[in-house]
Write a protein that holds these residues in place. Structure first.
Motif, PDB file in Angstrom:
ATOM      1  N   THR A 104      -1.839  -6.583   4.351  1.00  0.00           N
ATOM      2  CA  THR A 104      -1.447  -5.172   3.809  1.00  0.00           C
ATOM      3  C   THR A 104      -0.340  -4.574   4.419  1.00  0.00           C
ATOM      4  N   LYS A 106       0.875  -1.166  -0.094  1.00  0.00           N
ATOM      5  CA  LYS A 106       0.011  -0.228   0.101  1.00  0.00           C
ATOM      6  C   LYS A 106       0.868   1.228   0.085  1.00  0.00           C
ATOM      7  N   THR A 139       1.909  -1.118   4.801  1.00  0.00           N
ATOM      8  CA  THR A 139       2.016   0.150   4.141  1.00  0.00           C
ATOM      9  C   THR A 139       3.414   0.570   4.203  1.00  0.00           C
ATOM     10  N   CYS A 140       3.604   1.170   2.963  1.00  0.00           N
ATOM     11  CA  CYS A 140       5.081   1.228   2.305  1.00  0.00           C
ATOM     12  C   CYS A 140       5.712   2.792   2.451  1.00  0.00           C
ATOM     13  N   ASP A 141       4.770   3.836   2.766  1.00  0.00           N
ATOM     14  CA  ASP A 141       5.097   5.206   2.697  1.00  0.00           C
ATOM     15  C   ASP A 141       6.369   5.377   3.383  1.00  0.00           C
ATOM     16  N   SER A 175       0.395   5.658  -0.574  1.00  0.00           N
ATOM     17  CA  SER A 175      -0.309   6.741  -0.720  1.00  0.00           C
ATOM     18  C   SER A 175      -0.215   7.532  -2.068  1.00  0.00           C
TER      19      SER A 175
END
Length: 172
Positions: free
Chosen positions: A146, A102, A148-150, A104
């Motif tokens: 999932t 994921k 989150t990669c930001d 943004s």
């Protein structure tokens, strides 16, 4: 016992191929990029397929090839549009753990270069933001995990995936 696969899904630029190679090394798995499989089987680059067959034609090719992958003990990086193929996603879900990388919208726009050369399927009149809003619910629908990669480095992302994957004992 057959080893399951780890299937990476997410927007173009989310890091599926980059993370996939490192994750495969960490897990002792092989690495497969399904976009490269498509190119090998068709003898054309992704954007050439889109130009030749249109968006719908490309999605049919992508769906068919991903739905027939026969792999075990692989980390599979998929194309960003794989989630449009119901057959492909059902098959991939059966043969492994689907991990959504994921990102943004803001970080995505900073990472992406030429969408055409990347072979990104973009409907006529669609913006990248339209595409993002359309695909995110599909990624969320199919994801077992999932991530989150930001603002995170590859090592941390790989560590989180491997911990969650092993914890859930998907490899059985």
């Amino acid at each position: 016992m057959t080893e399951k696969n780890v299937i990476l899904i997410g927007m173009p630029g989310a890091g599926k191929s980059t993370v996939g190679v490192v994750l495969a090394k960490k897990l002792g798995y092989s690495f497969t990029d399904s976009d490269l499989v498509i190119q090998e089987q068709t003898g054309r680059l992704l954007y050439q397929l889109i130009e030749a067959y249109g968006e719908e034609g490309f999605l049919e090719i992508e769906n068919k090839i991903n739905a027939t992958l026969v792999l075990s003990g692989h980390v599979i990086a998929t194309g960003g549009s794989v989630v449009y193929g119901e057959e492909a996603m059902e098959h991939l879900s059966e043969i492994g753990c689907v991990v959504y990388l994921k990102l943004s919208y803001k970080e995505l726009t900073e990472r992406l270069g030429d969408l055409h050369k990347r072979g990104v399927v973009l409907k006529e009149g669609y913006t990248l933001e339209d595409l993002y809003r359309e695909r995110v619910p599909l990624y969320e629908k199919w994801a077992d995990i999932t991530i989150t990669c930001d603002g995170r480095n590859i090592r941390d992302i790989v560590e989180e995936i491997s911990e969650k994957y092993l914890k859930e004992s998907w490899q059985q």
